[in-house]
Design a protein around this motif. Structure first.
Motif, short mmCIF file in Angstrom:
data_model
loop_
_atom_site.label_atom_id
_atom_site.label_comp_id
_atom_site.label_asym_id
_atom_site.label_seq_id
_atom_site.Cartn_x
_atom_site.Cartn_y
_atom_site.Cartn_z
N GLY A 200 -50.34 -89.40 -56.67
CA GLY A 200 -48.99 -89.56 -56.20
C GLY A 200 -48.73 -89.12 -54.67
O GLY A 200 -48.03 -89.65 -54.21
N LEU A 201 -49.39 -87.96 -54.30
CA LEU A 201 -49.30 -87.02 -53.05
C LEU A 201 -49.99 -88.17 -52.02
O LEU A 201 -49.19 -88.33 -50.96
CB LEU A 201 -49.65 -85.73 -53.13
CG LEU A 201 -49.76 -85.10 -51.83
CD1 LEU A 201 -48.40 -85.07 -51.28
CD2 LEU A 201 -50.48 -83.98 -51.90
N ASN A 202 -51.04 -88.67 -52.31
CA ASN A 202 -51.51 -89.62 -51.21
C ASN A 202 -50.89 -90.73 -51.19
O ASN A 202 -50.74 -91.54 -49.95
CB ASN A 202 -52.89 -89.98 -51.83
CG ASN A 202 -54.06 -88.77 -51.53
OD1 ASN A 202 -53.89 -88.02 -50.69
ND2 ASN A 202 -55.08 -88.69 -52.63
N ASN A 203 -50.11 -91.28 -52.22
CA ASN A 203 -49.31 -92.56 -52.10
C ASN A 203 -48.11 -92.02 -51.07
O ASN A 203 -47.58 -93.00 -50.44
CB ASN A 203 -48.77 -92.80 -53.25
CG ASN A 203 -49.93 -93.59 -54.24
OD1 ASN A 203 -50.63 -94.11 -53.76
ND2 ASN A 203 -49.56 -93.55 -55.38
N LYS A 204 -47.59 -90.88 -51.24
CA LYS A 204 -46.46 -90.42 -50.46
C LYS A 204 -46.93 -90.40 -49.15
O LYS A 204 -46.12 -90.50 -48.04
CB LYS A 204 -45.85 -89.34 -51.23
CG LYS A 204 -45.05 -89.22 -52.14
CD LYS A 204 -44.32 -87.87 -52.48
CE LYS A 204 -43.39 -88.15 -53.90
NZ LYS A 204 -42.91 -87.07 -54.33
N LEU A 205 -48.18 -89.91 -48.85
CA LEU A 205 -48.57 -89.65 -47.49
C LEU A 205 -49.08 -91.05 -46.68
O LEU A 205 -49.83 -90.91 -45.51
CB LEU A 205 -49.69 -88.55 -47.45
CG LEU A 205 -49.22 -87.18 -47.72
CD1 LEU A 205 -50.21 -86.21 -47.71
CD2 LEU A 205 -47.92 -86.52 -46.62
N ALA A 206 -48.84 -92.03 -47.60
CA ALA A 206 -49.70 -93.16 -47.00
C ALA A 206 -49.39 -93.81 -45.72
O ALA A 206 -50.19 -94.02 -44.85
CB ALA A 206 -49.39 -94.50 -47.99
N HIS A 207 -47.89 -93.54 -45.27
CA HIS A 207 -47.59 -93.84 -44.02
C HIS A 207 -48.21 -92.95 -42.59
O HIS A 207 -48.77 -93.63 -41.69
CB HIS A 207 -46.07 -93.88 -43.76
CG HIS A 207 -45.68 -94.28 -42.63
ND1 HIS A 207 -45.44 -95.52 -41.96
CD2 HIS A 207 -45.22 -93.58 -41.31
CE1 HIS A 207 -45.05 -95.79 -40.82
NE2 HIS A 207 -44.79 -94.49 -40.45
N ALA A 208 -48.50 -91.79 -43.33
CA ALA A 208 -49.14 -90.92 -42.27
C ALA A 208 -50.54 -91.30 -41.96
O ALA A 208 -51.25 -91.08 -41.15
CB ALA A 208 -48.80 -89.43 -42.85
N TYR A 209 -51.10 -91.42 -43.39
CA TYR A 209 -52.52 -91.82 -43.15
C TYR A 209 -52.87 -93.11 -42.54
O TYR A 209 -54.06 -93.22 -41.69
CB TYR A 209 -53.04 -91.99 -44.60
CG TYR A 209 -53.20 -90.89 -45.79
CD1 TYR A 209 -53.49 -89.62 -45.15
CD2 TYR A 209 -53.21 -90.99 -47.05
CE1 TYR A 209 -53.37 -88.55 -45.97
CE2 TYR A 209 -53.07 -90.05 -47.94
CZ TYR A 209 -53.40 -88.77 -47.35
OH TYR A 209 -53.54 -87.66 -48.17
N GLN A 210 -51.77 -94.01 -42.51
CA GLN A 210 -52.12 -95.53 -41.80
C GLN A 210 -51.95 -95.03 -40.16
O GLN A 210 -52.85 -95.43 -39.34
CB GLN A 210 -51.05 -96.38 -42.07
CG GLN A 210 -51.12 -97.56 -41.39
CD GLN A 210 -52.41 -98.20 -41.86
OE1 GLN A 210 -52.97 -98.55 -42.84
NE2 GLN A 210 -53.32 -98.62 -40.64
N ASP A 211 -50.83 -93.98 -39.82
CA ASP A 211 -50.76 -93.82 -38.51
C ASP A 211 -51.89 -93.05 -37.96
O ASP A 211 -52.30 -93.29 -36.88
CB ASP A 211 -49.46 -92.81 -38.38
CG ASP A 211 -49.06 -92.70 -36.98
OD1 ASP A 211 -49.37 -93.54 -36.17
OD2 ASP A 211 -48.70 -91.47 -36.72
N MET A 212 -52.56 -92.16 -38.85
CA MET A 212 -53.64 -91.51 -38.45
C MET A 212 -54.92 -92.53 -38.39
O MET A 212 -55.47 -92.22 -37.30
CB MET A 212 -53.88 -90.46 -39.39
CG MET A 212 -55.39 -89.51 -39.00
SD MET A 212 -55.28 -87.99 -40.29
CE MET A 212 -54.13 -86.88 -39.31
N SER A 213 -54.93 -93.37 -39.10
CA SER A 213 -56.05 -94.38 -38.88
C SER A 213 -55.78 -95.26 -37.53
O SER A 213 -56.97 -95.37 -37.19
CB SER A 213 -55.99 -95.30 -40.12
OG SER A 213 -57.10 -96.30 -40.18
N ASN A 214 -54.63 -95.43 -37.40
CA ASN A 214 -54.50 -96.14 -36.15
C ASN A 214 -54.78 -95.38 -34.78
O ASN A 214 -55.42 -95.92 -33.75
CB ASN A 214 -53.01 -96.78 -36.01
CG ASN A 214 -52.68 -97.75 -37.06
OD1 ASN A 214 -53.76 -98.40 -37.68
ND2 ASN A 214 -51.40 -97.83 -37.36
#
Length: 419
Positions: free
Chosen positions: A179-193
């Motif tokens: 669930g935490l990873n789901n909440k951080l999904a936007h941050a992960y996507q930004d980091m990936s970019n």
């Protein structure tokens, strides 16, 4: 790109200015003993072509003139500034005489046995006691973790392992780490970019092209730190590298290859790192196990009867701070003008005071820390330009309006914390 400026919100009742604090405490209380737990100072990140960070981006990570994980020269200067401020603070509160070199009964500096912690203690001593010989004690071979500062699991039972995993999942989210990873999904996507992850070795060679779905596994093993794999762990290393670049004073166009455009974006990325520290080291079940030695050491450093140093400095890591705070039940707090909740070089200051009128011993706990701007701009610290300070409160040691709780209550709370 505009200069990134940080904002923070802090209740006025939780922070005292240097001048106000000096007036209030000096008139009515005497400072008798101080024990400080410090996170090490500014270090170089763990980034090389063959490291985990080297495999998540085709971009070239900045080369530092300091070996990976070592305290940087800038970090040393910042610690010397902190030491200088502390020498003034200790003199103003009449615990030490700024004119004379301290002896072994006055000052004790004890660090973990890694370069960055030892060097932090050394630079602090130079700033606080220039021209004096103040030993910096470390008890293990250089590069070896000291048990006091090593937040490792000591219980290898299946029951504890399951209890620890449950506790970590509970503190992570109602749906656990997933669930935490789901909440951080936007941050992960930004980091990936920012990383250009689709062109990384992970993607092109290993065919793992979605940063947010890196395999996640909790690791609870005797003799090891609690661990986790996946985007939370990898994202923490990346966010750490970005913030260290910023702290080191790199031009903004070079921090994260110039792709961080706002304070909000930076805070979102650093939130990955903050969650990692809280989840792994802040869950009560794990924290109690990995912080017991440290809590007992701090508790035993304060005594009504034994002859203890007036000022003790311990230097360790942010994982120590997180587990310490969880174990002794520090109430939630906010740090103004800071990215991190356990800032680089931040100092948890345990202070034993005596009420001059009643004779009662009191405890005060404050977090002294350099703001992000103070770190980035290499700002000197002194009476006129002090570090930031926040008064902390333990759940089982209620404080008065000056931030004091009864020393006897503090001792009881510390003793019960590890039972």
């Amino acid at each position: 790109m505009k200069k990134i400026r940080l904002k923070g919100v802090l209740a006025l009742t939780c922070i005292l200015s240097f001048s106000t604090q000096a007036l209030e405490t000096l008139n009515h209380y005497t400072l008798e003993q101080v024990v400080v737990f410090s996170r090490h100072g500014l270090r170089a990140p763990l980034a090389s072509p063959n490291s985990t960070l080297g495999k998540v981006t085709p971009n070239q990570w900045p080369q530092w003139d300091t070996p990976a994980s070592y305290l940087t020269t800038r970090g040393g200067v910042l610690e010397s500034y902190f030491g200088h401020y502390f020498s003034q603070w200790l003199a103003d509160n009449k615990l030490l005489d700024q004119k004379d070199c301290p002896n072994q009964n006055d000052v004790y500096i004890y660090t973990n046995s890694l370069q960055r912690t030892i060097a932090t203690g050394q630079y602090f001593a130079v700033g606080a006691f220039p021209g004096c010989t103040v030993p910096v004690v470390h008890k293990e071979t250089l590069g070896t973790m000291d048990p006091l500062f090593f937040p490792v699991i000591s219980d290898d039972s299946a029951e504890f392992k399951q209890s620890a995993i449950n506790a970590i999942n509970n503190i992570a989210d109602s749906d656990g780490v997933k669930g935490l990873n789901n909440k951080l999904a936007h941050a992960y996507q930004d980091m990936s970019n920012i990383l250009n992850y689709s062109q990384s070795q992970n993607c092109l060679t290993d065919k793992q092209c979605d940063f947010s779905t890196l395999p996640t596994k909790l690791i609870i093993e005797k003799g090891k730190e609690p661990g986790i794999t996946g985007p939370l762990r990898t994202g923490t290393s990346i966010a750490d590298a970005f913030i260290l670049q910023y702290y080191e004073g790199a031009p903004l166009q070079d921090v994260a290859w110039g792709k961080i455009k706002s304070n909000q974006q930076f805070e979102q990325l650093v939130a990955i790192k903050e969650n990692y520290n809280t989840v792994l080291f802040g869950s009560p079940v794990v924290a109690k196990q990995v912080a017991t030695k440290l809590v007992n050491y701090i508790n035993q450093s304060f005594s009504e009867n034994e002859n203890k140093p007036k000022f003790t400095l311990l230097v360790g890591h942010d994982s120590n701070v997180a587990s310490l705070f969880s174990t002794i039940k520090i109430k939630p707090y906010q740090l103004a003008d800071q990215f991190e909740t356990t800032p680089i070089g931040g100092k948890v200051v345990f202070q034993k005071w005596r009420n001059n009128q009643t004779g009662e011993a009191m405890m005060k706990i404050e977090y002294f820390y350099q703001s992000t701007d103070q770190i980035r701009h290499l700002t000197e610290l002194n009476r006129q330009n002090p570090p930031h300070k926040v008064t902390l409160e333990m759940e089982n040691c209620p404080i008065n309006t000056l931030g004091f709780c009864a020393f006897s209550t503090f001792k009881q709370a510390m003793s019960k914390a590890t039972q």
